[in-house]
Design an enzyme around this catalytic site. Structure first.
Site, PDB file in Angstrom:
ATOM      1  N   SER A 123      47.016  38.502  39.104  1.00 22.35           N
ATOM      2  CA  SER A 123      47.093  38.527  40.564  1.00 22.35           C
ATOM      3  C   SER A 123      46.025  39.455  41.129  1.00 22.35           C
ATOM      4  O   SER A 123      45.384  40.213  40.392  1.00 22.35           O
ATOM      5  CB  SER A 123      48.468  39.035  40.995  1.00 22.35           C
ATOM      6  OG  SER A 123      48.565  40.408  40.661  1.00 22.35           O
ATOM      7  N   LYS A 124      45.889  39.390  42.433  1.00 18.94           N
ATOM      8  CA  LYS A 124      44.913  40.252  43.095  1.00 18.94           C
ATOM      9  C   LYS A 124      45.261  41.722  42.859  1.00 18.94           C
ATOM     10  O   LYS A 124      44.389  42.565  42.753  1.00 18.94           O
ATOM     11  CB  LYS A 124      44.878  39.921  44.588  1.00 18.94           C
ATOM     12  CG  LYS A 124      43.767  40.637  45.300  1.00 18.94           C
ATOM     13  CD  LYS A 124      43.580  40.090  46.680  1.00 18.94           C
ATOM     14  CE  LYS A 124      42.790  41.029  47.566  1.00 18.94           C
ATOM     15  NZ  LYS A 124      43.103  42.434  47.454  1.00 18.94           N
TER      16      LYS A 124
END
Ligand code: GLU
Length: 503
Positions: free
Chosen positions: A261-262
């Site tokens: 994920s970011k």
């Protein structure tokens, strides 16, 4: 067999992430390996999730990666338009056909009515689904009379079109990567195919477009695997031949469980997007590989190997080599773990393989670097010395900053190790000696050697303090190479400066 045609079909709901880039790349590699075509289709029917600038971002990111579509909204093609929002008439036409079959019906339930049923289910600890059981007690064209349906339509009552999932059929699904699996239709719900504003949902538009655009292979993320049964049945309902399918596994976090994920990117300091992306609402900028200094060739090579192993475990491959070698059967079923160090390794490999002249051009374009005071000839020498040690182009400048600026401070540890009264004396004397040197790397080495010998000192006793004078710390390439690039005057000035300033 018909010509292979593969599409990448992103929704413009934000920037492409690494997973999206990998899907596009595998789509492209497979299409080109098969001598086929690669198509970019923008799936923008979900207006609520539309993000301004996302489509342009996707096109630019693919271009930067060298993944150039044969057909796209920008390039056009024989099967356009390539934006779903511009294909309404095509979906409307096929909807008429679908409604004539037993595979679709109109549902007039209002959101409030559906909420009520949902709550009822929840009260009993059950989860509501609009499916083969519940459809019989809801407000749709299966439960109400033809006249009533017509009346509702005449009144302009809003409705959606739902897929009528057949009862108790076992579907056998084929996936090129995952092999065969099966699903019973009783576990699937009656998905909405057309929303109450007349816009098709992803499922309907996607199947219609893949058929209309003569797509032969659908390669996409595993999040779409649960929709495969519905898609099979939609092809059956429409009487169309279906394409082949391949679902790609997730890209995993660098550590621990779950999807990359970011947040992982922020935590471990790497981008998850190909290019910088400025969120149009918050104005926040997310980092991109391009702006971080990655070479596009290195970036796609790294992405390609997240889930695919070329023959002989080769790692460094050009796009052409990847095309020649790509095989969907060699794509891994298991998730691929992202590794920041590996990404950097790829970049340094590609940087090393470039000629000094190519690197010079890149260095001149790099941001935040001032090269005005150095000639191209000097810069080429610096590049040839520093290239091997650099991960990114800018490292040649930041790691070789002593070539561009004289040290103003001297690292404490280095001073402790290399500097004392004797060193001051040795350096002062050596700087005088240098006045007569011809300043070529080979002769400089000899000069240092001869000087050390004449003083009865080991080479290190001269080399170390000398390095400290020139660099400010005890790192960098060979001292004679540094001296030669700096030139006689600057070398002597730096020695004098150190002699006067190091405490
Ligand atoms: N629009 C879908 C997405 O963005 C495409 C899925 C597919 O390739 O079928 O994920």
């Amino acid at each position: 067999m018909s010509k292979v045609r593969v599409r990448f079909a992103p929704s413009p709901t934000g920037p492409l992430h690494l997973g999206g880039v990998r899907t596009a790349l595998y789509d492209y590699l497979f299409a080109k390996n098969q001598g086929g075509e690669f198509i970019l289709r923008i799936e923008d029917t979900d207006t609520a999730r539309y993000v301004e600038g996302a489509e342009e971002y996707i096109q630019e990111a693919l271009e930067w990666c060298g993944i150039i579509p044969d057909e796209s909204p920008k390039h056009g093609g024989n099967y356009g338009p390539y934006r779903q929002s511009e294909r309404r008439d095509i979906y409307d036409r096929h909807l008429v056909g679908l409604l004539k079959t037993d595979f679709a019906y109109l549902a007039f339930d209002t959101p409030e009515e559906l909420d009520e049923v949902r709550n009822e289910f929840e009260k009993n600890g059950e989860v509501f689904a609009y499916n083969y059981i519940t459809r019989n007690r809801l407000k749709n064209s299966l439960t109400i009379s033809k006249e009533e349906v017509q009346k509702l339509l005449n009144e302009g009552s809003p409705y959606v079109v739902r897929f009528k999932m057949p009862v108790d059929r076992t579907l056998v699904l084929e996936d090129i990567i995952r092999g065969t699996s099966s699903v019973n239709t009783n576990t699937l719900d009656d998905k909405v195919l057309v929303k109450n504003d007349g816009m098709p949902t992803y499922h309907f538009a996607n199947v219609v477009d893949d058929h209309e655009m003569k797509i032969t292979h659908v390669i996409r993320g595993e999040e779409w695997l649960p929709s495969l049964g519905l898609h099979y049945l939609l092809y059956e309902a429409m009487g169309w031949e279906r394409p082949e399918f391949a679902h790609l596994s997730l890209i995993l976090k660098p550590e621990g469980k779950g999807k990359l994920s970011k947040r992982d990117g922020d935590k471990f300091g790497f981008p998850v997007f190909p290019l910088n992306f400025k969120d149009p609402e918050s104005g926040n900028v997310s980092k991109g590989y391009r702006e971080e200094g990655y070479l596009p060739e290195a970036f796609i090579n790294m992405v390609a190997l997240l889930g695919w192993s070329p023959a002989n475990d080769r790692e460094v491959l050009t796009l052409e080599e990847m095309i020649a070698e790509f095989d969907l059967h060699k794509v891994h079923k298991a998730g691929a773990r992202f590794n920041k160090e590996k990404a950097e390794w790829f970049n340094s490999e590609y940087l090393r393989a470039k000629s000094d002249e190519e690197v010079l051009e890149l260095l001149k374009k790099a941001e935040g670097i001032t090269l005005e005071n150095s000639s191209d000839a000097q810069l080429l020498k610096i590049i040839s010395l520093m290239k091997e040690r650099a991960t990114f182009v800018r490292d040649i400048y930041t790691e070789g900053i002593f070539f561009f600026e004289a040290p103003t401070q001297y690292e404490e540890k280095a001073v402790k190790k290399a500097w004392n009264e004797a060193a001051v004396e040795v350096m002062s004397e050596f700087s005088l000696k240098l006045q007569d040197s011809v300043f070529e790397p080979l002769t400089l080495k000899q000069d240092i050697h001869d000087f050390a010998e004449s003083k009865g000192l080991g080479m290190g006793k001269v080399m170390m303090p000398l390095r400290l004078c020139l660099v400010g710390e005890l790192k960098g390439p060979d001292v004679p190479d540094i001296m030669q690039i700096l030139g006689k005057e600057e070398t002597i000035a730096r020695i004098k400066n150190a002699v006067n300033n190091i405490q």
